[in-house]
Design a protein around this motif. Structure first.
Motif, PDB file in Angstrom:
ATOM      1  N   TYR A  68       0.801  -1.218   0.000  1.00 50.62           N
ATOM      2  CA  TYR A  68       0.000   0.000   0.000  1.00 50.62           C
ATOM      3  C   TYR A  68       0.837   1.272   0.000  1.00 50.62           C
ATOM      4  O   TYR A  68       0.285   2.362  -0.094  1.00 50.62           O
ATOM      5  CB  TYR A  68      -0.963   0.004   1.190  1.00 50.62           C
ATOM      6  N   THR A  90      -6.111   9.683  -5.866  1.00 52.16           N
ATOM      7  CA  THR A  90      -6.669   8.438  -5.363  1.00 52.16           C
ATOM      8  C   THR A  90      -5.627   7.701  -4.540  1.00 52.16           C
ATOM      9  O   THR A  90      -4.518   7.439  -5.002  1.00 52.16           O
ATOM     10  CB  THR A  90      -7.102   7.554  -6.538  1.00 52.16           C
ATOM     11  N   ASN A 144      -4.004   4.576  -2.299  1.00 54.42           N
ATOM     12  CA  ASN A 144      -3.876   3.150  -2.586  1.00 54.42           C
ATOM     13  C   ASN A 144      -4.959   2.329  -1.914  1.00 54.42           C
ATOM     14  O   ASN A 144      -5.258   1.235  -2.355  1.00 54.42           O
ATOM     15  CB  ASN A 144      -2.508   2.661  -2.118  1.00 54.42           C
ATOM     16  N   HIS A 145      -5.499   2.864  -0.837  1.00 56.51           N
ATOM     17  CA  HIS A 145      -6.566   2.109  -0.189  1.00 56.51           C
ATOM     18  C   HIS A 145      -7.842   2.138  -1.008  1.00 56.51           C
ATOM     19  O   HIS A 145      -8.800   1.453  -0.694  1.00 56.51           O
ATOM     20  CB  HIS A 145      -6.814   2.636   1.219  1.00 56.51           C
ATOM     21  N   LEU A 146      -7.855   2.941  -2.038  1.00 52.99           N
ATOM     22  CA  LEU A 146      -8.994   2.954  -2.940  1.00 52.99           C
ATOM     23  C   LEU A 146      -8.742   2.026  -4.123  1.00 52.99           C
ATOM     24  O   LEU A 146      -9.632   1.366  -4.613  1.00 52.99           O
ATOM     25  CB  LEU A 146      -9.208   4.373  -3.451  1.00 52.99           C
ATOM     26  N   LEU A 147      -7.472   1.996  -4.551  1.00 50.64           N
ATOM     27  CA  LEU A 147      -7.169   1.247  -5.762  1.00 50.64           C
ATOM     28  C   LEU A 147      -6.867  -0.216  -5.496  1.00 50.64           C
ATOM     29  O   LEU A 147      -6.899  -1.023  -6.395  1.00 50.64           O
ATOM     30  CB  LEU A 147      -5.964   1.867  -6.464  1.00 50.64           C
ATOM     31  N   GLY A 148      -6.532  -0.521  -4.246  1.00 44.92           N
ATOM     32  CA  GLY A 148      -6.196  -1.893  -3.949  1.00 44.92           C
ATOM     33  C   GLY A 148      -4.700  -2.090  -3.887  1.00 44.92           C
ATOM     34  O   GLY A 148      -3.918  -1.200  -4.232  1.00 44.92           O
ATOM     35  N   CYS A 155      -0.463  -8.227  -1.062  1.00 41.25           N
ATOM     36  CA  CYS A 155      -1.029  -8.518   0.248  1.00 41.25           C
ATOM     37  C   CYS A 155      -2.544  -8.555   0.123  1.00 41.25           C
ATOM     38  O   CYS A 155      -3.149  -7.658  -0.463  1.00 41.25           O
ATOM     39  CB  CYS A 155      -0.624  -7.447   1.232  1.00 41.25           C
ATOM     40  N   SER A 180      -7.260  -7.080   4.868  1.00 37.54           N
ATOM     41  CA  SER A 180      -7.851  -5.749   4.999  1.00 37.54           C
ATOM     42  C   SER A 180      -7.115  -4.939   6.055  1.00 37.54           C
ATOM     43  O   SER A 180      -6.299  -5.461   6.817  1.00 37.54           O
ATOM     44  CB  SER A 180      -9.319  -5.883   5.364  1.00 37.54           C
TER      45      SER A 180
END
Lengths: 445, 434
Positions: free
Chosen positions: A328, A357, A359-363, A419, A422
């Motif tokens: 992330y 955006t 990284n917690h939005l994009l994965g 990874c 969550s």
């Protein structure tokens, strides 16, 4: 309303009985019946019925076919994993087990049509035969020829047969690329709120008045209607929570007429049910047990997702944390986060937030093994030798599906990982090893 | 006909209606052959002549009938055969083999089917013996032994011809066309297909053996002809038991076709497609509304039938979504607008939805992430959104990239029709960027 279900070829008495069993579906049943026509008349080769889940598609069809005693075969495409099972079931219910036993070991469509025609010549159709396919969307995944052939089955077997397909998905997604015989499309619209109320209020509890149950349903719909319109789900929820609704009545605290107090009692309970029972976090049996022991607060029992934490070895935890950080955080910020004396980094430059955006939005992003190990050594305080056990722990994290390997090009030389846990999970893990992960995450700076 | 007899022929209205239903349903649903073909006279003559040359004179032929779906290819062939078989000589002599590309999916099955339909010696009951190679050799030998003058001609009808071209090595097509090219048993190979490029699918050696005769059924119908066709399709035949009812019915059909609103509906249908099947579906739906209380087709029936045929199914599906699912779709629409059609995942959609909640709405829509996930998955089940790549197991569900399978106008239209749509949601959907 029963006037809508009329047909000269059937007795009125019988039609009325059918109509009684189809609340709020008279229009659809009437249309369907008029399309199907009399039992001796020809019907359209294929009818495609679509509508949302639990909008009464199979119920209406089955009621009509069963109550009017029309010859039919019902096939659920979920059960028929191979075409052989499908053919067998159709022949079995239309012609009896003799016909089904004629099928060779791995039958082709040609065999099926041949046997069908053969049987047909022995017992020609007096009445229209119906083949009902439930969950027809699965037919698309079977043989490419199956769906077009079923749609023109009437022409192929030269018998008075109608294929009825039931599905949740619209016809546009079914059409094969060279086209096919277009079926007649019928839509079953969703139940409106009033109709849902009417249907749900039918199964009232015998020991309470119908009005009370109806007002209960009203409250239930008030909570759940904006999320869920599935009749079956709503009915299940209604059955589960009714005893809680009646509790104050049984204790004699509240009278039946006092709807406001009843509402105040049940509403938070229903809201809780949305987070637990509706998501199947807590099974319905557990939920009923919970309602019994009232002193304990509902929701105190941990749901399925609360069991998600796993007990991991010490280094595995750090490996997972390192993997999360690698996934992330952008690689260019590693120096700033993990190197002790990293020289001068201008704060303004570092905190370039032009990538809007996070990284917690994009994965998660994939990272190489080297980077994982580098971060791992930086976050673990003690000196750790890169032994075989460390590497085997990485691969066992992959088998536990906490990490995912990306690209199968090379197993040993420079594998890449991602990874797959969550934020809540990794927070729980890092709390157990006293590591403040949020401080190291670029998104939360 | 004497007066007495006419009087006798009166049937009660209920029986008349069910007779009408029977006759017309057979016409529309069962693809009953018409008495006379319209608009394809030259093609019909060509085909009939060709088939007659095989059946009577023992000439080998091959022909392809090409036309879009529902253009009347099978009807054309069957009509020609009907006329051909009226001749006693032909009827006694001609052998017919029907194959369908949907059923005979490979050459082995097709070969068995041919042997069965020709009832050759290696068939007992309806079991065929021997392996594929044996069967093929046997069949070829049987066909080769014959000659033009003495053996019975065979007619091969290959429905869905383009699917036969996908068989391995096109062995069956090669052999059939080869027989038709050499002086052996007279065969006629008639292929029916809806693909205009079907010759490109054939291998070179197969193509060279094909006679390149094609009969195209491309409808050049004009609207007055279309109207005429509607009338003839609805007209009751002369042999109808109740003459007076039939006369009334035909009169009512005439007035129906002159009605302005009906003409408008038919014009719309004509513009969308000229094929007979969709017309039959429309007429079938309107005929099914005829009952004792309503003994003739009214313009309203036809309008209703046309409404049923041309309804947008996706709008119907959108109508039944819950508010939460609708909100998610609007959020996806905004994401599509902002990022120009790039795929999105659940997190982004949720983020967009949260922005809306923070800015405009009260907390009634404040749902937890798992509830939103459930709604999202329901949308995926309905195939309103579709994953970009199929490797679903690798990524977490909330990060799987998706694409919206709806059009902007569809969403807006569905929103207008949505029952009791909250105003703030509507306004959010109208606003240009989130």
């Amino acid at each position: 309303m029963a006037a809508l279900l009329q047909h000269p070829c059937y007795e009125e008495e019988r039609l009325r009985r059918v109509a009684d069993k189809l609340p709020c579906r008279e229009v659809q049943a009437g249309t369907l019946l008029s399309v199907m026509g009399g039992p001796e008349q020809h019907s359209f080769p294929s009818i495609f019925i679509y509508g949302h889940r639990a909008s009464g598609k199979s119920h209406v069809i089955h009621m009509l076919l069963r109550e009017l005693e029309l010859p039919h075969a019902t096939v659920s495409c979920v059960e028929c994993v191979s075409v052989a099972l499908l053919f067998e079931q159709v022949l079995l219910s239309l012609f009896g087990c003799d016909a089904a036993s004629l099928l060779p070991r791995s039958p082709s469509l040609s065999d099926f049509v041949r046997i069908y025609r053969q049987q047909c010549s022995h017992s020609p159709a007096v009445q229209t035969r119906y083949i009902v396919m439930e969950k027809a969307e699965l037919l698309r995944d079977m043989d490419a020829n199956l769906l077009p052939a079923l749609l023109r089955l009437q022409e192929l077997v030269q018998d008075n047969v109608t294929v009825i397909l039931l599905s949740e998905i619209v016809w546009d997604k079914f059409r094969p690329n060279t086209g096919c015989f277009e079926p007649l499309q019928l839509h079953f619209p969703d139940y409106s709120k009033g109709e849902l109320q009417q249907i749900l209020a039918q199964d009232s509890h015998p020991s309470y008045s119908a009005e009370l149950y109806s007002s209960y349903i009203n409250i239930l719909l008030g909570v759940f209607y904006s999320v869920c319109r599935d009749l079956r789900e709503l009915r299940h929820l209604a059955a589960l929570n009714f005893s809680k609704f009646c509790e104050p009545l049984e204790e004699g605290k509240v009278k039946e007429s006092d709807t406001h107090k009843l509402w105040r009692n049940i509403e938070p309970h229903l809201k809780k049910a949305m987070q637990t029972v509706y998501l199947r976090e807590v099974s319905s049996v557990q939920w009923e047990q919970l309602q019994q022991m009232e002193e304990k607060d509902t929701g105190a029992v941990r749901g399925l997702s609360a069991h998600a934490h796993v007990e991991l070895p010490y280094y595995s935890k750090f490996l997972l944390i390192a993997a999360y950080l690698a996934s992330y955080n952008p690689a260019r910020t590693d120096k700033r986060f993990f190197v002790k004396h990293h020289g001068k980094v201008r704060k303004t430059n570092f905190l370039k937030k032009h990538e809007k955006t996070s990284n917690h939005l994009l994965g998660p992003k994939p990272f190489p093994l080297d980077r994982l190990l580098a971060i791992f050594y930086s976050v673990v305080d003690s000196r750790v030798a890169p032994t075989a056990s460390i590497f085997s722990q990485i691969s066992s994290l992959v088998t536990l599906q906490l990490l995912a390997q990306v690209g199968h090009d090379d197993q040993i030389d420079a594998p890449k990982y991602k990874c797959a846990v969550s934020l809540d999970f990794i927070r729980a893990i890092s709390r157990t090893v006293n590591f403040d992960i949020v401080k190291y995450l670029y998104d939360f700076l | 006909m004497s007066k007495r007899k006419v009087k006798e022929a009166h049937l009660p209205i209920g029986e008349c209606i069910s007779e009408v239903q029977r006759v017309l349903r057979e016409r529309f649903c069962h693809q009953q052959l018409p008495e006379r073909l319209e608009g394809v006279d030259s093609q019909y003559k060509h085909l009939l002549e060709l088939l007659r040359r095989t059946a009577v004179h023992g000439e080998s032929n091959s022909v392809l009938i090409v036309g879009p779906r529902g253009a009347g290819k099978t009807t054309l062939l069957n009509c020609a055969l009907r006329e051909l078989l009226e001749e006693k000589e032909v009827k006694r002599n001609l052998l017919q083999v029907y194959l369908n590309g949907l059923l005979q999916t490979d050459d082995k099955i097709a070969l068995k089917e041919i042997t069965r339909q020709l009832s050759l010696e290696n068939v007992v009951g309806d079991k065929v013996f021997g392996s594929f190679a044996e069967n093929l050799a046997f069949l070829l030998e049987a066909l080769k032994k014959g000659d033009r003058s003495s053996s019975r001609p065979v007619l091969f009808v290959l429905d869905e011809f383009d699917l036969f071209a996908h068989h391995r090595n096109q062995t069956l097509l090669y052999n059939l066309l080869d027989v038709s090219q050499s002086a052996q048993t007279p065969v006629a190979v008639v292929g029916l297909t809806c693909r205009l490029d079907v010759l490109e699918l054939l291998e070179k050696r197969v193509k060279s053996r094909f006679s390149h005769r094609q009969i195209h059924l491309l409808s050049g119908m004009t609207f007055p002809q279309y109207l005429q066709r509607v009338q003839t399709q609805l007209r009751l035949p002369d042999g109808f038991p109740d003459a007076r009812f039939s006369h009334e019915w035909n009169g009512s059909v005439q007035t129906l076709c002159e009605d302005k609103s009906v003409e408008e509906v038919l014009q719309r249908h004509f513009n969308s497609s000229k094929d007979f099947r969709s017309l039959h579906m429309l007429l079938m739906l309107s005929v099914s509304r005829v009952s004792t209380a309503n003994p003739a087709i009214r313009p309203a029936d036809l309008l209703e039938a046309s409404r049923m045929c041309s309804a947008d199914p996706k709008a119907n599906i959108l109508h039944g979504l819950s508010i939460l699912e609708l909100c998610l779709i609007i959020a996806m629409k905004h994401l599509n607008d902002i990022y120009d059609g790039e795929p999105f995942n659940l997190q982004m959609v949720h983020n967009e939805f949260k922005k809306f909640l923070q800015r405009k709405s009260h907390s009634i829509y404040n749902f937890e992430q798992p509830v939103i996930m459930k709604a999202f998955e329901h949308l995926q089940q309905l195939e309103l959104i579709r994953p970009v790549d199929a490797s679903a197991a690798k990524t977490q569900r909330e990060y799987q990239l998706m694409r919206l399978m709806l059009d902007q106008s569809q969403i807006m239209e569905a929103l207008q029709k949505y029952p009791q749509c909250p105003t703030d949601v509507k306004q959010w959907a109208m606003s240009a960027f989130g």
